[in-house]
Design a protein around this motif. Structure first.
Motif, PDB file in Angstrom:
ATOM      1  N   ALA A 130     -11.799  11.703  -9.223  1.00 52.11           N
ATOM      2  CA  ALA A 130     -12.677  11.046 -10.142  1.00 52.11           C
ATOM      3  C   ALA A 130     -12.103   9.806 -10.742  1.00 52.11           C
ATOM      4  N   ASP A 131     -10.569   9.907 -11.136  1.00 50.70           N
ATOM      5  CA  ASP A 131     -10.056   9.002 -11.791  1.00 50.70           C
ATOM      6  C   ASP A 131      -8.559   8.952 -11.383  1.00 50.70           C
ATOM      7  N   CYS A 132      -8.075   7.915 -10.589  1.00 49.86           N
ATOM      8  CA  CYS A 132      -6.949   7.939  -9.883  1.00 49.86           C
ATOM      9  C   CYS A 132      -5.833   7.847 -11.300  1.00 49.86           C
ATOM     10  N   ALA A 133      -6.189   7.261 -12.461  1.00 53.37           N
ATOM     11  CA  ALA A 133      -5.141   7.216 -13.521  1.00 53.37           C
ATOM     12  C   ALA A 133      -4.798   8.582 -14.426  1.00 53.37           C
ATOM     13  N   ARG A 134      -5.878   9.501 -14.071  1.00 46.46           N
ATOM     14  CA  ARG A 134      -5.780  10.656 -14.967  1.00 46.46           C
ATOM     15  C   ARG A 134      -5.952  12.012 -13.959  1.00 46.46           C
ATOM     16  N   PRO A 135      -5.067  12.997 -14.233  1.00 51.48           N
ATOM     17  CA  PRO A 135      -5.380  14.055 -13.546  1.00 51.48           C
ATOM     18  C   PRO A 135      -6.314  14.910 -13.860  1.00 51.48           C
ATOM     19  N   SER A 136      -7.228  15.566 -12.974  1.00 52.50           N
ATOM     20  CA  SER A 136      -8.353  16.356 -13.242  1.00 52.50           C
ATOM     21  C   SER A 136      -8.228  17.485 -14.124  1.00 52.50           C
ATOM     22  N   ALA A 137      -8.932  17.679 -14.943  1.00 52.91           N
ATOM     23  CA  ALA A 137      -8.908  19.021 -15.678  1.00 52.91           C
ATOM     24  C   ALA A 137      -9.650  20.285 -15.070  1.00 52.91           C
ATOM     25  N   GLU A 138     -10.391  19.803 -14.090  1.00 49.17           N
ATOM     26  CA  GLU A 138     -11.179  20.894 -13.505  1.00 49.17           C
ATOM     27  C   GLU A 138     -10.537  21.400 -12.317  1.00 49.17           C
ATOM     28  N   PRO A 139     -10.284  22.715 -12.110  1.00 48.46           N
ATOM     29  CA  PRO A 139      -9.601  23.177 -10.837  1.00 48.46           C
ATOM     30  C   PRO A 139     -10.314  22.729  -9.568  1.00 48.46           C
ATOM     31  N   GLY A 140      -9.619  22.380  -8.737  1.00 50.16           N
ATOM     32  CA  GLY A 140      -9.999  21.919  -7.461  1.00 50.16           C
ATOM     33  C   GLY A 140     -10.728  20.469  -7.367  1.00 50.16           C
ATOM     34  N   ALA A 141     -10.828  19.758  -8.576  1.00 49.55           N
ATOM     35  CA  ALA A 141     -11.674  18.747  -8.549  1.00 49.55           C
ATOM     36  C   ALA A 141     -10.477  17.427  -8.401  1.00 49.55           C
ATOM     37  N   ALA A 142      -9.231  17.850  -8.652  1.00 53.48           N
ATOM     38  CA  ALA A 142      -8.153  16.721  -8.219  1.00 53.48           C
ATOM     39  C   ALA A 142      -7.969  16.111  -6.988  1.00 53.48           C
ATOM     40  N   GLY A 143      -8.510  17.202  -6.004  1.00 51.93           N
ATOM     41  CA  GLY A 143      -8.221  16.698  -4.515  1.00 51.93           C
ATOM     42  C   GLY A 143      -6.776  16.979  -4.266  1.00 51.93           C
ATOM     43  N   ASP A 144      -6.519  17.074  -2.727  1.00 54.50           N
ATOM     44  CA  ASP A 144      -5.168  17.493  -2.276  1.00 54.50           C
ATOM     45  C   ASP A 144      -4.255  16.132  -2.010  1.00 54.50           C
ATOM     46  N   ASP A 145      -3.188  16.591  -1.899  1.00 55.39           N
ATOM     47  CA  ASP A 145      -2.017  15.063  -2.125  1.00 55.39           C
ATOM     48  C   ASP A 145      -2.280  14.473  -0.839  1.00 55.39           C
ATOM     49  N   VAL A 146      -2.756  14.922   0.241  1.00 55.46           N
ATOM     50  CA  VAL A 146      -3.077  14.052   1.343  1.00 55.46           C
ATOM     51  C   VAL A 146      -4.277  13.095   1.371  1.00 55.46           C
ATOM     52  N   THR A 147      -5.406  13.701   0.599  1.00 51.92           N
ATOM     53  CA  THR A 147      -6.387  13.036   0.385  1.00 51.92           C
ATOM     54  C   THR A 147      -6.183  11.990  -0.683  1.00 51.92           C
ATOM     55  N   LEU A 148      -5.470  12.217  -1.607  1.00 45.93           N
ATOM     56  CA  LEU A 148      -5.198  11.270  -2.812  1.00 45.93           C
ATOM     57  C   LEU A 148      -4.380  10.316  -2.298  1.00 45.93           C
ATOM     58  N   ALA A 149      -3.425  10.366  -1.314  1.00 44.24           N
ATOM     59  CA  ALA A 149      -2.803   9.447  -0.680  1.00 44.24           C
ATOM     60  C   ALA A 149      -2.930   8.627   0.734  1.00 44.24           C
ATOM     61  N   TYR A 150      -4.245   8.947   0.877  1.00 40.44           N
ATOM     62  CA  TYR A 150      -4.854   8.310   2.299  1.00 40.44           C
ATOM     63  C   TYR A 150      -4.546   6.981   2.619  1.00 40.44           C
ATOM     64  N   PRO A 151      -5.036   5.883   1.708  1.00 36.05           N
ATOM     65  CA  PRO A 151      -4.565   4.554   2.273  1.00 36.05           C
ATOM     66  C   PRO A 151      -2.993   4.426   2.416  1.00 36.05           C
ATOM     67  N   ALA A 152      -1.993   5.277   1.668  1.00 37.52           N
ATOM     68  CA  ALA A 152      -0.687   4.948   1.822  1.00 37.52           C
ATOM     69  C   ALA A 152      -0.191   5.545   3.059  1.00 37.52           C
TER      70      ALA A 152
ATOM     71  N   VAL B  84       0.970  -1.076   0.067  1.00 42.20           N
ATOM     72  CA  VAL B  84       0.033   0.042   0.094  1.00 42.20           C
ATOM     73  C   VAL B  84       0.884   1.182  -0.132  1.00 42.20           C
ATOM     74  N   ALA B  85       2.072   1.195   0.893  1.00 49.67           N
ATOM     75  CA  ALA B  85       2.804   2.482   0.908  1.00 49.67           C
ATOM     76  C   ALA B  85       3.460   2.672  -0.579  1.00 49.67           C
ATOM     77  N   ALA B  86       3.610   1.619  -1.357  1.00 45.70           N
ATOM     78  CA  ALA B  86       4.440   1.868  -2.415  1.00 45.70           C
ATOM     79  C   ALA B  86       3.582   1.777  -3.572  1.00 45.70           C
ATOM     80  N   GLU B  87       2.236   2.055  -3.354  1.00 44.56           N
ATOM     81  CA  GLU B  87       1.191   2.348  -4.784  1.00 44.56           C
ATOM     82  C   GLU B  87       1.390   3.388  -5.366  1.00 44.56           C
ATOM     83  N   PRO B  88       1.335   3.396  -6.636  1.00 45.28           N
ATOM     84  CA  PRO B  88       1.257   4.694  -7.458  1.00 45.28           C
ATOM     85  C   PRO B  88       0.348   5.823  -6.996  1.00 45.28           C
ATOM     86  N   PRO B  89       0.792   6.918  -7.209  1.00 42.75           N
ATOM     87  CA  PRO B  89      -0.252   7.944  -6.616  1.00 42.75           C
ATOM     88  C   PRO B  89      -1.478   8.217  -7.212  1.00 42.75           C
ATOM     89  N   CYS B  90      -2.624   8.654  -6.817  1.00 46.02           N
ATOM     90  CA  CYS B  90      -3.988   8.668  -7.308  1.00 46.02           C
ATOM     91  C   CYS B  90      -3.812  10.084  -7.927  1.00 46.02           C
TER      92      CYS B  90
END
Length: 182
Positions: A111-133, A101-107
């Motif tokens: 909306a889609d962990c494999a793609r950065p969001s095009a909408e401002p603010g929709a991406a989420g912050d880096d802590v939220t996106l890395a929550y499981p790790a 889990v700690a080594a998982e690729p970043p989300c």
């Protein structure tokens, strides 16, 4: 010894036997209870801290399978499972899971962990996106502080240092510096 004292001693002995058999542990149907908690999205449910200690190996294996089956974007649910498994680190496969889990690729977005969001603010912050790790790293550090495997925790921290998720590497640096991260 009087009959009253014998009766009192017998009662105390029976109570001691009864108390010795009462241990916190997983509730009957732990997986159903976990599903209920995940569906409620209540990661403050008191059962998480009370009812999931001493999980048997088979239950831990099914929880790991559930984690892997969840979409990566279900960060809260995945983090909750990591939290529970991190409270039950008794076998090498438990530590291997935290390393994984700690080594998982970043989300890259909520909306889609494999793609950065095009909408401002929709991406989420880096802590939220890395929550499981982040939960995996914190649980490993907690376990080591409380007498768990220092080697297992070191390997999880090594995986965190190599993460491509900025929040995970920041936490690893904080722990390396000897700070006690909350």
């Amino acid at each position: 010894m009087t009959r009253g004292r014998w009766a009192a001693l017998s009662l105390l002995a029976a109570a001691a036997v009864l108390l010795a058999t009462i241990r916190p542990g997983p509730p009957p149907g732990a997986e159903a209870v976990l599903d209920e908690i995940l569906a409620s999205r209540d990661d403050n449910d008191p059962r998480l801290d009370r009812d999931f200690l001493g999980l048997p190996d088979g239950t831990k294996r099914r929880f790991r399978d559930k984690y892997r089956a969840l979409p990566r974007e279900r960060l809260n649910e995945r983090g909750t499972i990591v939290y529970l498994l991190g409270r039950n680190l008794t076998a090498p496969e438990d530590w291997a899971f935290l390393r994984e889990v700690a080594a998982e690729p970043p989300c890259l977005s909520l909306a889609d962990c494999a793609r950065p969001s095009a909408e401002p603010g929709a991406a989420g912050d880096d802590v939220t996106l890395a929550y499981p790790a982040l939960v995996a790293v914190r649980q490993a550090a907690r376990a080591a502080r409380e007498g768990g495997s220092k080697e297992g925790a070191r390997l999880v921290l090594d995986a965190a240092r190599g993460s491509r998720a900025a929040a995970v590497t920041r936490l690893a640096r904080t722990l390396d510096a000897g700070a006690t991260a909350p």
